[in-house]
Scaffold this active site. Structure first.
Site, PDB file in Angstrom:
ATOM      1  N   ASN A   1       0.823  -1.215   0.000  1.00 37.84           N
ATOM      2  CA  ASN A   1       0.000   0.000   0.000  1.00 37.84           C
ATOM      3  C   ASN A   1       0.860   1.269   0.000  1.00 37.84           C
ATOM      4  O   ASN A   1       0.339   2.361   0.199  1.00 37.84           O
ATOM      5  CB  ASN A   1      -0.939  -0.009   1.211  1.00 37.84           C
ATOM      6  CG  ASN A   1      -0.198  -0.031   2.539  1.00 37.84           C
ATOM      7  OD1 ASN A   1       1.034   0.076   2.574  1.00 37.84           O
ATOM      8  ND2 ASN A   1      -0.925  -0.160   3.637  1.00 37.84           N
TER       9      ASN A   1
ATOM     10  N   GLU B   1       1.445   4.363   7.468  1.00 33.92           N
ATOM     11  CA  GLU B   1       0.393   3.842   6.600  1.00 33.92           C
ATOM     12  C   GLU B   1      -0.267   4.957   5.795  1.00 33.92           C
ATOM     13  O   GLU B   1      -0.197   6.135   6.185  1.00 33.92           O
ATOM     14  CB  GLU B   1      -0.675   3.150   7.471  1.00 33.92           C
ATOM     15  CG  GLU B   1      -0.164   1.944   8.266  1.00 33.92           C
ATOM     16  CD  GLU B   1      -0.063   0.676   7.422  1.00 33.92           C
ATOM     17  OE1 GLU B   1       0.367   0.744   6.265  1.00 33.92           O
ATOM     18  OE2 GLU B   1      -0.409  -0.400   7.948  1.00 33.92           O
TER      19      GLU B   1
ATOM     20  N   HIS C   1       3.334   1.942   2.163  1.00 35.03           N
ATOM     21  CA  HIS C   1       3.850   2.402   3.460  1.00 35.03           C
ATOM     22  C   HIS C   1       5.369   2.268   3.518  1.00 35.03           C
ATOM     23  O   HIS C   1       5.971   1.433   2.843  1.00 35.03           O
ATOM     24  CB  HIS C   1       3.156   1.698   4.642  1.00 35.03           C
ATOM     25  CG  HIS C   1       3.541   0.284   4.891  1.00 35.03           C
ATOM     26  ND1 HIS C   1       2.697  -0.619   5.513  1.00 35.03           N
ATOM     27  CD2 HIS C   1       4.670  -0.421   4.631  1.00 35.03           C
ATOM     28  CE1 HIS C   1       3.304  -1.784   5.627  1.00 35.03           C
ATOM     29  NE2 HIS C   1       4.492  -1.693   5.085  1.00 35.03           N
TER      30      HIS C   1
HETATM   31  P1  PGA Z   1       8.039  -7.077   3.095  1.00 31.97           P
HETATM   32  O1  PGA Z   1       7.484  -5.798   3.833  1.00 31.97           O
HETATM   33  O2  PGA Z   1       9.505  -6.834   2.902  1.00 31.97           O
HETATM   34  O3  PGA Z   1       7.763  -8.218   4.006  1.00 31.97           O
HETATM   35  O4  PGA Z   1       7.321  -7.166   1.782  1.00 31.97           O
HETATM   36  C1  PGA Z   1       7.907  -4.555   3.420  1.00 31.97           C
HETATM   37  C2  PGA Z   1       7.201  -3.491   4.218  1.00 31.97           C
HETATM   38  O5  PGA Z   1       6.059  -3.729   4.639  1.00 31.97           O
HETATM   39  O6  PGA Z   1       7.787  -2.417   4.424  1.00 31.97           O
END
Ligand code: PGA
Length: 250
Positions: free
Chosen positions: A136, A143, A138
């Site tokens: 998304n 967020e 973030h």
């Molecule tokens: P991920 O998470 O490396 O497990 O895809 C990345 C994030 O949420 O910043």
């Protein structure tokens, strides 16, 4: 922004590790801002190998992590402190006293956030901040929202983040609903930012980060305002950026 497109996860990890090692070699007592999640695991493995081979030393390095789940003890196997010990700190010659992760167990989480900002400021902010990116958009646990939050703060995780992180827990119900995260101010204060991503699940987020408007709806889009950002992605994650005609280094 400088964008490197690597053919797969391994190549992305090697490129990221090389950039991080270069920073440590350039400035042995540098401050590294570190990230968790599945994306940086390969880069951390590479750094452990480089350290074992004597090519880089973390003896004087200080680290500050981006975030921690609220309510998880450092010994919980899904806490970010546990992740960092397990994936990097236990495998390099860093002094554990020089590593910082916000405490998920602080009785007063707001006070912990304020203290974390003071700590990061006292270290002079990160020389190099490593970032993953959420589906998304973030960064850390900042967020999508209606405004950017500058300071370290307690955040309610979105349903999309809870769903994305459920794979690490027994079920989505086990995923903590809140986290402490460094704010956009702390991240943007880093002298250099290295954002890494892999897989098609990150393609929209990277497109919005690089090509979209600067908006808190895609927190990573704020990086367009930082003068020293390197993005290292694999072909899958950068597909939409490349299709939009943005030049990338191969
Ligand atoms: P991920 O998470 O490396 O497990 O895809 C990345 C994030 O949420 O910043």
């Amino acid at each position: 922004m400088r964008i490197y497109c690597e053919k797969d996860y391994d190549a992305m990890s090697r490129r990221a590790a090389n950039i991080m090692a270069a920073e440590v070699i350039r400035k042995p007592d540098c401050v590294l801002g570190l990230a968790t999640g599945s994306t940086p695991v390969g880069a951390y493995k590479q750094l452990a190998v480089m350290c074992r081979q004597g090519d880089v030393s973390f003896k004087e390095v200080r680290t500050v992590n981006l975030d921690e789940y609220k309510g998880l003890a450092p010994t919980h196997d899904q806490s970010y402190r546990y992740f960092m010990n397990n994936n990097l700190f236990n495998h390099v010659d860093i002094d554990p006293a020089n590593t910082s992760v916000p405490s998920g167990l602080a009785e007063d989480a707001e006070a912990e956030c304020a203290a974390y900002d003071k700590l990061v400021e006292s270290l002079g902010y990160a020389d190099l901040q490593l970032l993953g990116i959420g589906n998304n958009g973030h960064i850390g646990f900042n967020e999508p929202d209606s405004s950017f939050t500058k300071e370290t703060h307690v955040v309610d995780l979105t349903e999309s983040t809870i769903a994305a992180n459920a794979r690490f827990f027994e079920s989505a119900n086990e995923v903590p609903r809140q986290a402490l995260t460094m704010g956009i101010g702390g991240i943007m204060a880093a002298r250099k930012i290295l954002l890494i991503a892999n897989g098609t699940g990150k393609a929209d987020a990277l497109y919005n980060t690089v090509c979209g408007p600067i908006t808190p709806e895609c927190p990573a889009s704020i990086l367009q305002l930082h003068g020293n950002v390197v993005i290292v992605g694999d072909e899958a994650s950068l597909g939409k950026v490349i299709a939009a005609g943005v030049p990338v280094c191969k």
